[in-house]
Each structure stands twice: as structure tokens, then as C-alpha cells.
Design a protein around this motif. Structure first.
Motif, PDB file in Angstrom:
ATOM      1  N   LYS A 347       0.811  -1.221   0.000  1.00 30.74           N
ATOM      2  CA  LYS A 347       0.000   0.000   0.000  1.00 30.74           C
ATOM      3  C   LYS A 347       0.843   1.270   0.000  1.00 30.74           C
ATOM      4  N   ILE A 348       2.146   1.113   0.113  1.00 32.54           N
ATOM      5  CA  ILE A 348       3.038   2.271   0.061  1.00 32.54           C
ATOM      6  C   ILE A 348       3.258   2.670  -1.396  1.00 32.54           C
ATOM      7  N   THR A 349       3.230   3.984  -1.642  1.00 35.36           N
ATOM      8  CA  THR A 349       3.386   4.491  -3.001  1.00 35.36           C
ATOM      9  C   THR A 349       4.587   5.440  -3.082  1.00 35.36           C
ATOM     10  N   VAL A 350       4.808   5.945  -4.272  1.00 36.84           N
ATOM     11  CA  VAL A 350       5.886   6.917  -4.484  1.00 36.84           C
ATOM     12  C   VAL A 350       5.670   8.155  -3.611  1.00 36.84           C
ATOM     13  N   THR A 351       4.440   8.508  -3.346  1.00 38.81           N
ATOM     14  CA  THR A 351       4.135   9.671  -2.507  1.00 38.81           C
ATOM     15  C   THR A 351       4.704   9.498  -1.100  1.00 38.81           C
ATOM     16  N   GLY A 352       4.517   8.304  -0.530  1.00 37.32           N
ATOM     17  CA  GLY A 352       5.060   8.030   0.796  1.00 37.32           C
ATOM     18  C   GLY A 352       6.576   8.054   0.813  1.00 37.32           C
ATOM     19  N   ILE A 353       7.200   7.459  -0.189  1.00 38.73           N
ATOM     20  CA  ILE A 353       8.663   7.445  -0.259  1.00 38.73           C
ATOM     21  C   ILE A 353       9.204   8.859  -0.424  1.00 38.73           C
ATOM     22  N   SER A 354       8.509   9.683  -1.204  1.00 42.52           N
ATOM     23  CA  SER A 354       8.922  11.077  -1.391  1.00 42.52           C
ATOM     24  C   SER A 354       8.899  11.839  -0.062  1.00 42.52           C
ATOM     25  N   LYS A 355       7.850  11.620   0.725  1.00 41.00           N
ATOM     26  CA  LYS A 355       7.753  12.279   2.033  1.00 41.00           C
ATOM     27  C   LYS A 355       8.856  11.796   2.959  1.00 41.00           C
ATOM     28  N   LEU A 356       9.158  10.517   2.907  1.00 41.87           N
ATOM     29  CA  LEU A 356      10.247   9.960   3.711  1.00 41.87           C
ATOM     30  C   LEU A 356      11.575  10.640   3.378  1.00 41.87           C
ATOM     31  N   LEU A 357      11.851  10.790   2.092  1.00 41.75           N
ATOM     32  CA  LEU A 357      13.127  11.364   1.672  1.00 41.75           C
ATOM     33  C   LEU A 357      13.276  12.815   2.109  1.00 41.75           C
ATOM     34  N   GLU A 358      12.152  13.523   2.240  1.00 43.63           N
ATOM     35  CA  GLU A 358      12.201  14.902   2.726  1.00 43.63           C
ATOM     36  C   GLU A 358      12.720  14.972   4.158  1.00 43.63           C
ATOM     37  N   LYS A 359      12.456  13.913   4.930  1.00 45.33           N
ATOM     38  CA  LYS A 359      12.787  13.919   6.351  1.00 45.33           C
ATOM     39  C   LYS A 359      14.043  13.116   6.688  1.00 45.33           C
ATOM     40  N   CYS A 360      14.592  12.440   5.700  1.00 44.55           N
ATOM     41  CA  CYS A 360      15.695  11.511   5.996  1.00 44.55           C
ATOM     42  C   CYS A 360      16.777  11.622   4.926  1.00 44.55           C
ATOM     43  N   SER A 361      17.851  12.294   5.263  1.00 40.64           N
ATOM     44  CA  SER A 361      18.962  12.462   4.320  1.00 40.64           C
ATOM     45  C   SER A 361      20.115  11.499   4.589  1.00 40.64           C
ATOM     46  N   SER A 362      19.936  10.655   5.608  1.00 41.21           N
ATOM     47  CA  SER A 362      21.041   9.778   6.025  1.00 41.21           C
ATOM     48  C   SER A 362      20.909   8.352   5.499  1.00 41.21           C
ATOM     49  N   LEU A 363      19.863   8.056   4.717  1.00 39.75           N
ATOM     50  CA  LEU A 363      19.624   6.693   4.246  1.00 39.75           C
ATOM     51  C   LEU A 363      20.813   6.139   3.457  1.00 39.75           C
ATOM     52  N   GLU A 364      21.181   4.908   3.805  1.00 40.36           N
ATOM     53  CA  GLU A 364      22.244   4.210   3.081  1.00 40.36           C
ATOM     54  C   GLU A 364      21.700   2.997   2.316  1.00 40.36           C
ATOM     55  N   TYR A 365      20.542   2.489   2.753  1.00 42.36           N
ATOM     56  CA  TYR A 365      19.945   1.323   2.101  1.00 42.36           C
ATOM     57  C   TYR A 365      18.430   1.394   2.243  1.00 42.36           C
ATOM     58  N   LEU A 366      17.734   1.295   1.117  1.00 44.12           N
ATOM     59  CA  LEU A 366      16.271   1.321   1.105  1.00 44.12           C
ATOM     60  C   LEU A 366      15.775   0.129   0.294  1.00 44.12           C
ATOM     61  N   ASP A 367      14.993  -0.730   0.938  1.00 44.24           N
ATOM     62  CA  ASP A 367      14.460  -1.931   0.292  1.00 44.24           C
ATOM     63  C   ASP A 367      12.994  -1.703  -0.066  1.00 44.24           C
ATOM     64  N   VAL A 368      12.728  -1.581  -1.370  1.00 41.96           N
ATOM     65  CA  VAL A 368      11.352  -1.364  -1.838  1.00 41.96           C
ATOM     66  C   VAL A 368      10.930  -2.478  -2.798  1.00 41.96           C
ATOM     67  N   ARG A 369      11.445  -3.655  -2.572  1.00 41.10           N
ATOM     68  CA  ARG A 369      11.077  -4.785  -3.430  1.00 41.10           C
ATOM     69  C   ARG A 369       9.591  -5.117  -3.280  1.00 41.10           C
ATOM     70  N   SER A 370       9.016  -5.570  -4.376  1.00 41.28           N
ATOM     71  CA  SER A 370       7.623  -6.033  -4.404  1.00 41.28           C
ATOM     72  C   SER A 370       6.638  -4.961  -3.943  1.00 41.28           C
ATOM     73  N   LEU A 371       6.946  -3.710  -4.259  1.00 38.48           N
ATOM     74  CA  LEU A 371       6.002  -2.618  -4.087  1.00 38.48           C
ATOM     75  C   LEU A 371       5.518  -2.223  -5.487  1.00 38.48           C
ATOM     76  N   PRO A 372       4.335  -2.670  -5.873  1.00 42.78           N
ATOM     77  CA  PRO A 372       3.889  -2.465  -7.259  1.00 42.78           C
ATOM     78  C   PRO A 372       3.822  -0.999  -7.671  1.00 42.78           C
ATOM     79  N   GLN A 373       3.630  -0.107  -6.702  1.00 41.61           N
ATOM     80  CA  GLN A 373       3.510   1.315  -7.036  1.00 41.61           C
ATOM     81  C   GLN A 373       4.811   2.089  -6.838  1.00 41.61           C
ATOM     82  N   VAL A 374       5.885   1.373  -6.435  1.00 38.79           N
ATOM     83  CA  VAL A 374       7.191   2.014  -6.261  1.00 38.79           C
ATOM     84  C   VAL A 374       8.211   1.250  -7.100  1.00 38.79           C
ATOM     85  N   THR A 375       8.353   1.698  -8.332  1.00 36.27           N
ATOM     86  CA  THR A 375       9.317   1.087  -9.246  1.00 36.27           C
ATOM     87  C   THR A 375      10.382   2.117  -9.591  1.00 36.27           C
ATOM     88  N   GLU A 376      11.446   1.647 -10.184  1.00 35.15           N
ATOM     89  CA  GLU A 376      12.516   2.563 -10.567  1.00 35.15           C
ATOM     90  C   GLU A 376      12.013   3.600 -11.561  1.00 35.15           C
TER      91      GLU A 376
END
Length: 405
Positions: A347-376
Motif C-alpha cells: 500500500k506504500i506508493t511513491v508519494t510516501g517514499i517522497s515524504k520519507l526522503l524529505e525527512k531523511c537524508s542519512s539513508l544508506e539502504y532502502l528496500d522497496v522490493r515487491s512494491l507495485p507502485q514504487v518502481t525505478e
């Protein structure tokens, strides 16, 4: 001017001082090649040794390296040889390396209770013992170790399938300074054993009972109460009998908890997780709760807002998680996450990931496998910019970090 031989000018203590100033192991080995005197000094000064040797060579090593405190005889899973280390080898080690404090026998499948009895009889200074995946061991051998090694601080028994509650009772009675215990896959361990363990061992900092399927709320609650001030790491992967009662006990007692793994504990729900997040908001660094199917946005939002020191979070397969948890982050909410796994949270979409990135600049690894609405492709179309150091796993082709194993 007459020349002066360095061996005549310097005492043994002065040469040992020179040796102590050498940083690399290679330089220390070269030091021993100068002459027999220097070799002898280098040998007696050495504290650590990794070896693959039989009884004859071990005797020679023991006579040469008389001050060894750390001995590594472990075998890798991919390159192990059978029988490898045997009970005869352990008899030689126990008799020859009297100063040992650390002994690593990981995956040495040939040793039995007889070998452990030798350790218990002779190595009274031992503080660390790893016999993980030594599958012939039983309570008899572990009881012998507990009987003779009262100063034991860390014991790793992963994969030792014959170990039962009886071993925990022996540790409780004789090894009261125990701080780390690994029991992964020891399916005969029960709540009763954990309760007996903490009657004597109240300084435990790290407990790994991953895949101990007979452990439930009673055992975890006993541990939480007895080791409230010391417990920092608790691993409960696939302990399906563990539920909200365990998490509530941890929230009430263990204010210093840093790492909690509860993946596969499917009866855990929002209420207990939210209390844990509040209780351990200053200490919690690593949280794995994949396949906790009753977890929703309420839990995730609370964790992200409260746990400011959180570095690694796995909520994979928590199917009720949506973008809402990320949208709820306020202007003052800054995340320090380095690892985030949200695979199969469909149920997570690109919108949620975008909001996450606004608040988190320290990410080193993000696993978004098998998210039909979050593709490259969709992330690119939305103009998402990931941190420069961040590896994004869209398809499973990346090696996962070890934060949450």
C-alpha cells in the motif's frame, strides 16, 4: 669507533617495548625473523592465534606461544572440513593454552561433550566460547563448561539442537557474570529454562533466541524483569508464541534496549509497539518487525516520531502500512535512519517514499522490493532524489546490510 650489536645493547624489556610499537601483524612477524632471540620474544608476546592444525602441531604452537589469550579454530560454512577440530585437539588446547580467555569453535562439527569436558576442567579463565553449529553437543558438555568456567561472559550455542533447559539451569547456578547468550535454533529451550537462567544471570546484555519456537511471553517477561537495566539486544525472530505481553514487559522494564528483533511474531499489535516506542525512545537503534501482520500506520508513525536514534527499521510484509505514516511526519521530525526495509508493503506508493526522503537524508539502504507502485521508473518520473550514498533495492539484486540479521 667500534660497532655495537643491538642484541648486546638492548634488554628483553626494551625489545618488547619496540615490538609493542609495531602496528601491523606483518611487521610483528618480520620482527621475529631477525634472530632466535627476537623470535622467542615475539612468540611469547603474541596474544591472538588463528590455526588449522592437529594435535601434534597444536602442542608445538602451545609451547611456542605461551601467552595466547584468544584462539580461533572456527570453520566457515562454505569451506569447512570434516572432522576438523576433534576432542583430541581440545584436550591438547585445554592442557597447553592455560591463559585462554577467548575460544572460537564455530562450526567445528567433530567435537562432542568429551571435548567440552576438557575445556571445563582446564580453562578456568575462559570468558568467551563459541560452539555454534557444533551439533553433537548436549547438556552434559555445557554443564561441564559451566562447572569449570565460572568467569564466562559470552556463550554462543546457535544450532546446537540437543541443548535444553538443563544447560540454562547450569549457567544460572555457576556463570553469574554471563552477559551474552546465543541460542538461535535451540528448539528445546522453553519459558521454564529462561526463567531458571535469570535467577542467577542478571547481567545479560544480549540474548539471541531467534527460532526458539517454544519460547513465549512468560519466558521473555521473566528476562525483561530480571535483566531490566542490562538488556540491550533481544532477538526473537519467528518466536510465534511471543505476543503483546512480552513487548509490554520490555516497555515497562528495559529502558536501555537498543536492538529488538520480533520478525514473524504475528500476534504483536499496535498498542504494545507504541508503548515500547515511548519507553525506549532514547535508546532504540535497530528494530525488525517484518511479518508482524497486525502492525499499522499508528505504530510506524509513533516509532518514526519518538525514536530519534533509530538507525535501522524493517517493516517488510506489514501489509497494513500505507503512506499515512510518512505523511504524518511534522516539520520538526528529522529521521536518522540508515536502513529502511519496506518490501511487500504493497500500500506504500511513491508519494510516501517522497515524504520519507524529505525527512531523511542519512539513508544508506532502502528496500522497496515487491512494491507495485514504487518502481525505478515511477521514482524517476516523480523526480525522487535519493541520498548520494543510498543503495535502493528495487529487484533484490543488492546485498542486504547486516544491521537486522
Amino acid at each position: 669507533m667500534s660497532s655495537v650489536c643491538v642484541n648486546e645493547a638492548l634488554t628483553d624489556d626494551e625489545l618488547r617495548w619496540v615490538l609493542s610499537r609495531l602496528d601491523s601483524e606483518k611487521d610483528k612477524e618480520l620482527f621475529g625473523l631477525v634472530c632466535k632471540r627476537w623470535l622467542n620474544l615475539q612468540s611469547t608476546d603474541r596474544k591472538k592465534l588463528a590455526a588449522r592444525a592437529g594435535p601434534h602441531m597444536l602442542r608445538r604452537l602451545a609451547s611456542r606461544f605461551t601467552q595466547i589469550v584468544e584462539l580461533d579454530l572456527s570453520q566457515s560454512i562454505s569451506r569447512s572440513f570434516y572432522p576438523g577440530v576433534t576432542d583430541s585437539d581440545l584436550a591438547v588446547i585445554s592442557d597447553g593454552f592455560k591463559c585462554l580467555r577467548v575460544l572460537n569453535l564455530h562450526n567445528c562439527k567433530g567435537i562432542t561433550d568429551t571435548g567440552l569436558a576438557s575445556i571445563g576442567r582446564c580453562l578456568s579463565l575462559l570468558q568467551f566460547l563459541d560452539v555454534s553449529y557444533c551439533r553433537k553437543l548436549s547438556d552434559k558438555g555445557l554443564s561441564a563448561v559451566a562447572e569449570g568456567c565460572h568467569d564466562l561472559r559470552a556463550l554462543h550455542l546457535a544450532g546446537c539442537r540437543f541443548i535444553t533447559d538443563e544447560s540454562l539451569k547450569s549457567l544460572s547456578e555457576r556463570c553469574r557474570d554471563l552477559e551474552a547468550l546465543g541460542l538461535q535454533g535451540c528448539a528445546n529451550i522453553t519459558d521454564s529454562g529462561l526463567s531458571d537462567l535469570v535467577k542467577g544471570c542478571r547481567k545479560i546484555k544480549s540474548l539471541d533466541i531467534n527460532k526458539c519456537s517454544n519460547v513465549g511471553d512468560a519466558g521473555v517477561s521473566s528476562m525483561a524483569k530480571a535483566c531490566a537495566s542490562s538488556l540491550k539486544t533481544l532477538k526473537l525472530l519467528d518466536c510465534y508464541k511471543v505476543g503483546n505481553e512480552s513487548i509490554l514487559s520490555l516497555a515497562q522494564s528495559c529502558k536501555n534496549l537498543e536492538t529488538l528483533i520480533i520478525g514473524g511474531c504475528r500476534d504483536i499489535s499496535d498498542e504494545s509497539i507504541m508503548l515500547l516506542a515511548e519507553s525506549c525512545k532514547d535508546s532504540l537503534k535497530n528494530l525488525r518487525m517484518d511479518w508482524c501482520l497486525n502492525i499499522s500506520d499508528s505504530s510506524l508513525s509513533c516509532i518514526l516520531k519518538k525514536c530519534k536514534n533509530l538507525e535501522a527499521l524493517d517493516i517488510g510484509c506489514c501489509e497494513e502500512i500505507t503512506d499515512v505514516a510518512f505523511r504524518d511526519l511534522g516539520s520538526d521530525d528529522v529521521l536518522g535512519l540508515k536502513v529502511l526495509k519496506v518490501s511487500n508493503c504493497t500500500k506504500i506508493t511513491v508519494t510516501g517514499i517522497s515524504k520519507l526522503l524529505e525527512k531523511c537524508s542519512s539513508l544508506e539502504y532502502l528496500d522497496v522490493r515487491s512494491l507495485p507502485q514504487v518502481t525505478e521508473v515511477r521514482c524517476s518520473e516523480a523526480g525522487l532524489e535519493f541520498p548520494n550514498c543510498c543503495k535502493v533495492n528495487f529487484s533484490g539484486s543488492l546485498t542486504e546490510p547486516e544491521f537486522l540479521l
